[in-house]
Design an enzyme around this catalytic site. Structure first.
Site, mmCIF file in Angstrom:
data_model
loop_
_atom_site.group_PDB
_atom_site.id
_atom_site.type_symbol
_atom_site.label_atom_id
_atom_site.label_comp_id
_atom_site.label_asym_id
_atom_site.label_seq_id
_atom_site.Cartn_x
_atom_site.Cartn_y
_atom_site.Cartn_z
ATOM 1 N N GLU A 144 -0.436 -8.849 -1.319
ATOM 2 C CA GLU A 144 -1.065 -8.430 -0.119
ATOM 3 C C GLU A 144 -2.110 -7.433 -0.540
ATOM 4 O OE1 GLU A 144 0.388 -5.246 3.001
ATOM 5 O OE2 GLU A 144 1.013 -7.337 3.913
ATOM 6 N N ASP B 80 0.757 -1.334 -0.003
ATOM 7 C CA ASP B 80 0.090 -0.170 0.154
ATOM 8 C C ASP B 80 0.997 1.243 0.047
ATOM 9 O OD1 ASP B 80 1.237 0.035 2.282
ATOM 10 O OD2 ASP B 80 -0.692 -0.379 3.513
ATOM 11 N N ARG C 55 1.875 8.537 8.838
ATOM 12 C CA ARG C 55 1.772 9.981 8.297
ATOM 13 C C ARG C 55 0.845 10.682 9.503
ATOM 14 N NH1 ARG C 55 3.464 12.196 3.534
ATOM 15 N NH2 ARG C 55 4.984 10.653 3.120
ATOM 16 N N GLU D 169 -2.242 5.171 2.548
ATOM 17 C CA GLU D 169 -2.267 3.787 2.191
ATOM 18 C C GLU D 169 -3.466 3.045 1.677
ATOM 19 O OE1 GLU D 169 -0.801 5.223 4.962
ATOM 20 O OE2 GLU D 169 1.296 4.843 4.595
ATOM 21 N N HIS E 157 12.385 5.457 13.340
ATOM 22 C CA HIS E 157 12.329 5.606 11.843
ATOM 23 C C HIS E 157 13.240 6.641 11.283
ATOM 24 C CE1 HIS E 157 10.389 6.226 7.861
ATOM 25 N NE2 HIS E 157 9.622 5.113 7.968
ATOM 26 N N HIS F 185 5.709 5.600 12.809
ATOM 27 C CA HIS F 185 6.000 6.250 11.540
ATOM 28 C C HIS F 185 4.810 6.914 11.042
ATOM 29 C CE1 HIS F 185 4.649 3.474 8.505
ATOM 30 N NE2 HIS F 185 5.290 2.531 9.287
HETATM 31 C C1 UD1 Z 1 6.699 5.071 3.676
HETATM 32 C C2 UD1 Z 1 5.160 4.650 3.138
HETATM 33 C C3 UD1 Z 1 4.514 3.883 4.191
HETATM 34 C C4 UD1 Z 1 4.992 2.838 4.742
HETATM 35 C C5 UD1 Z 1 6.472 3.368 5.395
HETATM 36 C C6 UD1 Z 1 7.234 2.209 6.123
HETATM 37 C C7 UD1 Z 1 3.998 6.026 1.582
HETATM 38 C C8 UD1 Z 1 3.245 7.162 1.158
HETATM 39 N N1 UD1 Z 1 4.467 5.813 2.882
HETATM 40 O O1 UD1 Z 1 6.380 5.964 4.655
HETATM 41 O O2 UD1 Z 1 3.201 3.366 3.613
HETATM 42 O O3 UD1 Z 1 4.562 2.224 5.988
HETATM 43 O O4 UD1 Z 1 7.094 3.774 4.309
HETATM 44 O O5 UD1 Z 1 8.255 2.588 6.694
HETATM 45 O O6 UD1 Z 1 4.410 5.348 0.739
HETATM 46 N N2 UD1 Z 1 14.142 8.222 5.043
HETATM 47 C C9 UD1 Z 1 15.250 8.079 5.036
HETATM 48 N N3 UD1 Z 1 16.262 6.936 4.837
HETATM 49 C C10 UD1 Z 1 15.357 5.784 4.424
HETATM 50 C C11 UD1 Z 1 13.846 5.908 4.773
HETATM 51 C C12 UD1 Z 1 13.411 7.234 4.995
HETATM 52 O O7 UD1 Z 1 16.046 8.955 5.266
HETATM 53 O O8 UD1 Z 1 15.804 4.479 4.183
HETATM 54 C C13 UD1 Z 1 13.546 9.632 5.297
HETATM 55 C C14 UD1 Z 1 13.739 10.655 4.153
HETATM 56 O O9 UD1 Z 1 13.691 11.851 4.784
HETATM 57 C C15 UD1 Z 1 12.247 10.322 3.596
HETATM 58 C C16 UD1 Z 1 11.181 10.310 4.772
HETATM 59 O O10 UD1 Z 1 12.273 9.408 5.757
HETATM 60 O O11 UD1 Z 1 11.769 11.634 2.899
HETATM 61 C C17 UD1 Z 1 10.003 9.684 4.443
HETATM 62 O O12 UD1 Z 1 9.844 8.600 3.895
HETATM 63 P P1 UD1 Z 1 8.676 8.299 2.996
HETATM 64 O O13 UD1 Z 1 8.706 7.009 2.142
HETATM 65 O O14 UD1 Z 1 8.121 9.299 2.068
HETATM 66 O O15 UD1 Z 1 7.613 7.895 3.986
HETATM 67 P P2 UD1 Z 1 7.491 6.926 5.356
HETATM 68 O O16 UD1 Z 1 6.852 7.533 6.423
HETATM 69 O O17 UD1 Z 1 8.610 6.104 5.517
HETATM 70 N N1 UDP Z 2 11.336 -3.725 10.971
HETATM 71 C C1 UDP Z 2 12.701 -3.588 10.947
HETATM 72 N N2 UDP Z 2 13.715 -3.014 11.475
HETATM 73 C C2 UDP Z 2 13.053 -1.812 12.416
HETATM 74 C C3 UDP Z 2 11.684 -1.914 12.522
HETATM 75 C C4 UDP Z 2 10.780 -2.665 11.727
HETATM 76 O O1 UDP Z 2 13.498 -4.302 10.022
HETATM 77 O O2 UDP Z 2 13.737 -0.950 13.159
HETATM 78 C C5 UDP Z 2 10.586 -4.538 10.064
HETATM 79 C C6 UDP Z 2 9.318 -5.275 10.709
HETATM 80 O O3 UDP Z 2 9.649 -6.337 11.481
HETATM 81 C C7 UDP Z 2 8.154 -5.245 9.706
HETATM 82 C C8 UDP Z 2 8.754 -3.984 8.900
HETATM 83 O O4 UDP Z 2 9.948 -3.637 9.034
HETATM 84 O O5 UDP Z 2 8.653 -6.622 8.906
HETATM 85 C C9 UDP Z 2 7.694 -2.928 9.070
HETATM 86 O O6 UDP Z 2 7.816 -1.898 8.409
HETATM 87 P P1 UDP Z 2 7.327 -0.359 9.054
HETATM 88 O O7 UDP Z 2 6.854 -0.454 10.110
HETATM 89 O O8 UDP Z 2 8.435 0.550 8.360
HETATM 90 O O9 UDP Z 2 5.933 -0.389 7.651
HETATM 91 P P2 UDP Z 2 4.614 -0.765 7.753
HETATM 92 O O10 UDP Z 2 4.766 -2.212 7.619
HETATM 93 O O11 UDP Z 2 3.900 0.023 8.619
HETATM 94 O O12 UDP Z 2 4.178 -0.486 6.163
#
Ligand code: UD1
Ligand code: UDP
Length: 385
Positions: free
Chosen positions: A121, A99, A213, A135, A244, A211
């Site tokens: 999924e 999602d 939004r 999502e 995160h 994390h």
């Molecule tokens: C995203 C997904 C969310 C998912 C989550 C899992 C969307 C809109 N959101 O949210 O559905 O649950 O990932 O974790 O698709 N960043 C880093 N390094 C990384 C990852 C993120 O620096 O490896 C920082 C960056 O500044 C980035 C920000 O996190 O711009 C947000 O990342 P983004 O993918 O937009 O949103 P998430 O909250 O991670």
């Molecule tokens: N996870 C990980 N390291 C962490 C936190 C979570 O590997 O420090 C794993 C967790 O076991 C799960 C996945 O990341 O499989 C969940 O990711 P996240 O919570 O970022 O996204 P969501 O599932 O909410 O989309």
């Protein structure tokens, strides 16, 4: 028969964890299938952690992540980048997962090229357009573009049927997250990590991740304040919190929980130590989707820091409870589990509504069946009682 070109498209940590078992299973059919891995890298470090663990090397990496990216940034960069990749590779089917915005952009890009879409999924719903945001709509929009729906549970299948999706296009497979979990969690795992090995797990240990939004800002602050109060009231409680990478989340965590005794803040953990840590702690507080599926399989109670969930199965089984982000609610429910042994026991009965470890096999068999490489459809996933 000509080989089937299957392209997987994903971009974030959870998609990678849950798509890895599918990629590894596809690779077991080298005569029938050519697997092409394209990543948007919507996440950078958190994606690479997973790719390294499962030894997956992307064929295409769009490297789109920027600090503080917006939904518009992700959607437009992914869509434009994928246009070129799809034009070059011309797969017969694209597989997307879950999602995220990468999921939706991947499905849309495939559709624009008139390429079939398989959605891993598929079918999870809250029914609320803004929770989780974005999502819920990413999933619905992806469903509208999907040809093969891999629904993890029967509930997910029913959601799809209610939206008028043809039953023939739905396979109930179980969730691949349980495949990944079973491969990763080991008895007597040693972390080989100074912080994690240094923690005294006697007393009560709480694992926290946040994390979402829709929780940014004040809702998260309320949760962290409730955790602070827990620490004040319970001298034997420790909190482990892999934070995160999103700076929006990190800033509030540091303001509220930085430099407190018995709070262990870390960078996101690699999946292997994280999964094994879930298995080690007493209680989990999270707004994550994936963690809601994994923790019940390990018999760990989960308090979900959200007002809605698209994963009702473990809530119904009693292992997961929705507590939202209200200060009093989070505090009271955490306190209850720390003080009431019966309540804790009730919630820590392991249950496995999401998978049995062979979801990826079912998904790949469904694809092979659809393209007439095998005669039999996969059996439907049935949760163990
Ligand atoms: C995203 C997904 C969310 C998912 C989550 C899992 C969307 C809109 N959101 O949210 O559905 O649950 O990932 O974790 O698709 N960043 C880093 N390094 C990384 C990852 C993120 O620096 O490896 C920082 C960056 O500044 C980035 C920000 O996190 O711009 C947000 O990342 P983004 O993918 O937009 O949103 P998430 O909250 O991670
Ligand atoms: N996870 C990980 N390291 C962490 C936190 C979570 O590997 O420090 C794993 C967790 O076991 C799960 C996945 O990341 O499989 C969940 O990711 P996240 O919570 O970022 O996204 P969501 O599932 O909410 O989309």
């Amino acid at each position: 028969m000509e080989k089937l070109k299957v392209m997987t498209i994903f971009g974030t940590r959870p998609e990678a964890i849950k798509m890895a078992p599918v990629i590894l299973e596809l690779k077991n059919f080298p005569q029938e299938v050519e697997v092409i891995v394209a990543v948007t890298a919507q996440h950078r470090e958190m994606l690479d952690q997973v790719l390294n663990l499962f030894n997956i090397r992307p064929d295409y990496d769009l490297n789109i992540m920027s600090a503080g990216q917006t939904l518009f940034d992700i959607t437009s960069r992914a869509l434009l980048g994928l246009n070129k990749v799809l034009q070059e590779v011309k797969p017969q089917i694209v597989l997307v997962h879950g999602d995220t915005t990468t999921t939706f952009a991947g499905a849309l890009a495939a559709y624009y090229h008139q390429i079939s879409v398989g959605h891993v999924e598929a079918g999870l719903r809250t029914g609320n357009k803004f929770s989780p945001y974005p999502e819920e709509m990413n999933r619905k929009l992806t469903a509208a573009l999907t040809d093969l729906n891999f629904a993890p549970t029967n509930t997910a299948k029913e959601n799809l049927l209610r939206e008028g999706i043809d039953e023939e296009k739905i396979f109930v497979t179980g969730n691949t997250v349980i495949d990944a979990l079973y491969k990763t969690v080991k008895k007597n795992f040693t972390f080989n990590d100074k912080l994690l090995d240094g923690i005294d797990y006697a007393g009560k240990t709480i694992l926290v991740t946040t994390h979402r939004r829709e929780n940014w800002g004040e809702p998260l602050r309320q949760v962290y304040k409730a955790l602070k109060k827990i620490l004040d009231e319970f001298a034997d409680v420790k909190i482990i919190f892999p934070v995160h990478k999103n700076p929006v989340v990190r800033d509030v965590v540091n303001e509220e929980l930085g430099n407190l005794p018995r709070v262990y803040l870390t960078d996101p953990l690699d999946y292997e130590p994280f999964a094994n840590l879930m298995n080690r702690v007493d209680l989990i507080l999270t707004d994550s989707g994936g963690v809601q599926e994994e923790a019940p399989a390990l018999g760990k109670p989960v308090l979900v820091l959200r007002n809605t969930t698209e994963r009702p199965e473990a809530v119904n089984a009693g292992t997961v409870k929705l507590v939202g982000t209200n200060f009093e609610n989070v505090f009271a429910n955490t306190k209850l589990l720390l003080t009431d042994a019966d309540e804790y026991k009730k919630m820590s009965d392991a249950c496995n509504p999401y998978g049995d470890g062979i979801a990826a096999k079912r998904i790949v068999q469904a694809i092979l069946w659809h393209y007439k490489f095998v005669d039999e459809k996969p059996a439907t996933f049935q949760p163990r009682r």
